[in-house]
Scaffold this active site. Structure first.
Site, PDB file in Angstrom:
ATOM      1  N   ALA A 191       0.817  -1.189  -0.062  1.00 17.20           N
ATOM      2  CA  ALA A 191       0.017  -0.145   0.022  1.00 17.20           C
ATOM      3  C   ALA A 191       0.873   1.252   0.111  1.00 17.20           C
ATOM      4  O   ALA A 191       0.362   2.431   0.143  1.00 17.20           O
ATOM      5  CB  ALA A 191      -0.928  -0.084   1.264  1.00 17.20           C
ATOM      6  N   SER A 192       2.228   1.098  -0.163  1.00 22.20           N
ATOM      7  CA  SER A 192       2.980   2.338   0.047  1.00 22.20           C
ATOM      8  C   SER A 192       2.938   3.161  -1.243  1.00 22.20           C
ATOM      9  O   SER A 192       3.287   4.273  -1.193  1.00 22.20           O
ATOM     10  CB  SER A 192       4.442   1.901   0.301  1.00 22.20           C
ATOM     11  OG  SER A 192       4.973   0.843  -0.972  1.00 22.20           O
ATOM     12  N   ARG A 193       2.599   2.446  -2.579  1.00 21.54           N
ATOM     13  CA  ARG A 193       2.474   3.478  -3.759  1.00 21.54           C
ATOM     14  C   ARG A 193       1.753   2.669  -4.860  1.00 21.54           C
ATOM     15  O   ARG A 193       0.953   1.726  -4.371  1.00 21.54           O
ATOM     16  CB  ARG A 193       3.808   3.519  -4.271  1.00 21.54           C
ATOM     17  CG  ARG A 193       4.579   2.380  -4.359  1.00 21.54           C
ATOM     18  CD  ARG A 193       6.133   2.510  -4.916  1.00 21.54           C
ATOM     19  NE  ARG A 193       6.786   1.355  -4.347  1.00 21.54           N
ATOM     20  CZ  ARG A 193       7.310   0.620  -5.100  1.00 21.54           C
ATOM     21  NH1 ARG A 193       6.936   0.840  -6.666  1.00 21.54           N
ATOM     22  NH2 ARG A 193       7.876  -0.510  -4.987  1.00 21.54           N
TER      23      ARG A 193
ATOM     24  N   TYR B 146       5.965 -13.911 -14.931  1.00 22.70           N
ATOM     25  CA  TYR B 146       5.016 -12.909 -14.184  1.00 22.70           C
ATOM     26  C   TYR B 146       3.409 -13.474 -14.747  1.00 22.70           C
ATOM     27  O   TYR B 146       2.716 -13.465 -14.215  1.00 22.70           O
ATOM     28  CB  TYR B 146       5.068 -11.447 -14.855  1.00 22.70           C
ATOM     29  CG  TYR B 146       4.102 -10.280 -14.366  1.00 22.70           C
ATOM     30  CD1 TYR B 146       4.308  -9.970 -13.173  1.00 22.70           C
ATOM     31  CD2 TYR B 146       3.163  -9.774 -15.110  1.00 22.70           C
ATOM     32  CE1 TYR B 146       3.336  -8.959 -12.658  1.00 22.70           C
ATOM     33  CE2 TYR B 146       2.221  -8.951 -14.798  1.00 22.70           C
ATOM     34  CZ  TYR B 146       2.143  -8.391 -13.452  1.00 22.70           C
ATOM     35  OH  TYR B 146       1.371  -7.426 -13.159  1.00 22.70           O
TER      36      TYR B 146
END
Ligand code: NAP
Length: 245
Positions: free
Chosen positions: A15-17, A152
């Site tokens: 949730a930092s960016r 991915y």
């Protein structure tokens, strides 16, 4: 127990960016106490400062110990969430021919093994409450495929299969499990694309622009709401029409 009586805490990983930060802020606006995670103390601190009621905590989703420590903290603080958003994810792009074992393994460990690590302990309080919401971040490429991203893409396709299976396992307890598959969203992750890659992509997006983090946060907001109580096991595409399935 109905959702609205006991859905106070929502945990958002990464949730930092980017998308995770937008989801954390949106869920706070929706009335939840949000616990957002970052990989560093400084990142956790800045999440705490940016949220009004919620807070930031340190977590590495690729490490068993880190998840165990987070569980201990949440239990001690009586903040076990009934909403879990597995957003943290990374890319390590390379053609398979050149892909190093660590590029493959880092992706599997962070993007898919993390779902086992996170969902297993965190679904316990949901089972007890007979209400819960799990939302996993997939990607449009999970279905389209993308050269240079076998690792991915495999991890994102796996997330969608995991989502369907867990939805079947725990639906009887009022817990829904869904995925959101973003298209190309303006974040640090897509900033890494070359100009050539970006313009080639833009030509293929019917709505003609990249998505925003808020577009994804809106989809997550719906899936965790009481309105979405009968929606489970799906992957919701949010991709401007880039891929329709
Ligand atoms: P981002 O801007 O690169 O941010 C990644 C977030 O994940 C950061 O908060 C980061 O924390 C955290 N993180 C990275 N490694 C971690 C680890 N080992 N343990 C815990 N947290 C970790 O990513 P994004 O573009 O917002 O993407 C978010 C999700 O959406 C990902 O799952 C991604 O695959 C998916 N997605 C993105 C796009 C797109 O266009 N951006 C498209 C499709 C799908 P730190 O800040 O502490 O490093």
């Amino acid at each position: 127990m109905s959702g609205t009586e006991n859905q106070k805490y929502a945990l958002v990983t990464g949730a930092s960016r980017g998308i995770g930060a937008a989801i954390a802020h949106r869920l706070e606006r929706d009335g939840f106490n949000v616990i957002g995670t970052a990989t560093t103390e400084a990142g956790a601190q800045s999440i705490s400062e940016s949220l009004t009621r919620g807070r930031g905590v340190c977590l590495r989703v690729d490490e068993d110990n880190s998840v165990d420590e987070l569980m201990t903290t949440l239990k001690a603080d009586e903040q076990l969430p009934l909403i879990l958003v597995n957003n943290a994810g990374i890319t390590r792009d390379n053609l398979l021919m050149r892909m190093k074992p660590e590029e493959w393994n880092d992706i599997m460990n962070t993007n898919i093994n993390s779902l086992y690590r996170m969902c297993k302990p965190l679904m316990r309080p949901m089972l007890k409450a007979r209400w819960g919401r799990i939302v996993n971040l997939s990607s449009v490429v999970g279905r389209m495929g993308n050269p240079g991203q076998t690792n991915y893409v495999a991890s994102k396709a796996a997330i969608e299969g995991f989502t369907r299976s867990l939805a079947i396992e725990i639906g009887y307890r009022g817990i829904t499990v869904n995925s959101v598959a973003p298209g190309f969203i303006a974040t640090d992750m897509t900033n890494e694309l070359s100009e050539e890659q970006s313009s080639a992509m833009m030509e293929r997006i019917p709505v003609g622009h990249l998505g925003s983090c808020d577009d994804i946060a809106g989809a997550v907001s719906f899936l965790v709401s009481d309105d979405a109580g009968y929606v489970t096991g799906i992957t919701l595409p949010v991709n401007g029409g880039l891929h329709m399935s």
